[in-house]
Scaffold this motif. Structure first.
Motif, PDB file in Angstrom:
ATOM      1  N   VAL A  12       0.872  -1.182   0.000  1.00  0.00           N
ATOM      2  CA  VAL A  12       0.000   0.000   0.000  1.00  0.00           C
ATOM      3  C   VAL A  12       0.904   1.225   0.000  1.00  0.00           C
ATOM      4  O   VAL A  12       1.808   1.325   0.820  1.00  0.00           O
ATOM      5  CB  VAL A  12      -0.920   0.027   1.242  1.00  0.00           C
ATOM      6  CG1 VAL A  12      -1.813   1.266   1.219  1.00  0.00           C
ATOM      7  CG2 VAL A  12      -1.763  -1.232   1.311  1.00  0.00           C
ATOM      8  N   TYR A  14       1.167   5.687  -1.340  1.00  0.00           N
ATOM      9  CA  TYR A  14       0.532   6.892  -1.870  1.00  0.00           C
ATOM     10  C   TYR A  14       1.147   7.220  -3.224  1.00  0.00           C
ATOM     11  O   TYR A  14       2.359   7.204  -3.386  1.00  0.00           O
ATOM     12  CB  TYR A  14       0.712   8.083  -0.927  1.00  0.00           C
ATOM     13  CG  TYR A  14      -0.048   9.294  -1.412  1.00  0.00           C
ATOM     14  CD1 TYR A  14      -1.415   9.387  -1.227  1.00  0.00           C
ATOM     15  CD2 TYR A  14       0.599  10.315  -2.086  1.00  0.00           C
ATOM     16  CE1 TYR A  14      -2.133  10.475  -1.696  1.00  0.00           C
ATOM     17  CE2 TYR A  14      -0.107  11.413  -2.552  1.00  0.00           C
ATOM     18  CZ  TYR A  14      -1.471  11.484  -2.359  1.00  0.00           C
ATOM     19  OH  TYR A  14      -2.173  12.565  -2.831  1.00  0.00           O
ATOM     20  N   TRP A  21      -4.283   6.602  -2.907  1.00  0.00           N
ATOM     21  CA  TRP A  21      -3.587   5.426  -2.408  1.00  0.00           C
ATOM     22  C   TRP A  21      -3.789   4.240  -3.342  1.00  0.00           C
ATOM     23  O   TRP A  21      -4.877   4.033  -3.876  1.00  0.00           O
ATOM     24  CB  TRP A  21      -4.103   5.092  -1.017  1.00  0.00           C
ATOM     25  CG  TRP A  21      -3.687   6.131  -0.025  1.00  0.00           C
ATOM     26  CD1 TRP A  21      -4.329   7.303   0.264  1.00  0.00           C
ATOM     27  CD2 TRP A  21      -2.512   6.115   0.765  1.00  0.00           C
ATOM     28  NE1 TRP A  21      -3.613   8.011   1.196  1.00  0.00           N
ATOM     29  CE2 TRP A  21      -2.496   7.298   1.525  1.00  0.00           C
ATOM     30  CE3 TRP A  21      -1.459   5.212   0.920  1.00  0.00           C
ATOM     31  CZ2 TRP A  21      -1.477   7.603   2.419  1.00  0.00           C
ATOM     32  CZ3 TRP A  21      -0.450   5.503   1.811  1.00  0.00           C
ATOM     33  CH2 TRP A  21      -0.461   6.690   2.551  1.00  0.00           C
ATOM     34  N   SER A  37      -8.101   6.807   0.596  1.00  0.00           N
ATOM     35  CA  SER A  37      -7.382   6.527   1.833  1.00  0.00           C
ATOM     36  C   SER A  37      -6.804   5.119   1.717  1.00  0.00           C
ATOM     37  O   SER A  37      -7.247   4.334   0.861  1.00  0.00           O
ATOM     38  CB  SER A  37      -8.342   6.588   3.028  1.00  0.00           C
ATOM     39  OG  SER A  37      -9.264   5.520   2.964  1.00  0.00           O
ATOM     40  N   PRO A  38      -5.832   4.772   2.567  1.00  0.00           N
ATOM     41  CA  PRO A  38      -5.313   3.404   2.532  1.00  0.00           C
ATOM     42  C   PRO A  38      -6.414   2.373   2.795  1.00  0.00           C
ATOM     43  O   PRO A  38      -6.461   1.330   2.143  1.00  0.00           O
ATOM     44  CB  PRO A  38      -4.269   3.377   3.659  1.00  0.00           C
ATOM     45  CG  PRO A  38      -3.894   4.798   3.890  1.00  0.00           C
ATOM     46  CD  PRO A  38      -5.109   5.607   3.534  1.00  0.00           C
TER      47      PRO A  38
END
Length: 77
Positions: A12, A14, A21, A37-38
């Motif tokens: 994971v 960015y 993400w 978002s993650p």
């Protein structure tokens, strides 16, 4: 009875280029997902992995083996 699948490593990270993400499974070619978002990327990846494996199993007897090993993380000390 549901099939049992290996536990694959997930990366994971960015992506500034994409502005969000990315979650990806190195052992499953081109299997990745995007999120704001993650957590969202991981939720989306769960769906992508399911579909990826469903397609794979149509022409294979077993899921791809787990091969990827993340590099060791140094411990601060």
């Amino acid at each position: 009875m549901a099939k049992s699948f290996p536990h694959y490593h997930v990366n994971v990270f960015y992506s500034q280029e994409d502005g969000g993400w990315i979650a990806a499974v190195p052992d499953l070619q081109n299997c990745s997902a995007f999120g704001e978002s993650p957590e969202e990327a991981l939720r989306e990846l769960d769906t992508a992995v399911g579909l990826w494996l469903e397609c794979w199993m149509q022409t294979h007897d077993a899921p791809p083996p787990v091969r990827y090993q993340a590099p060791p993380v140094p411990i601060a000390g």
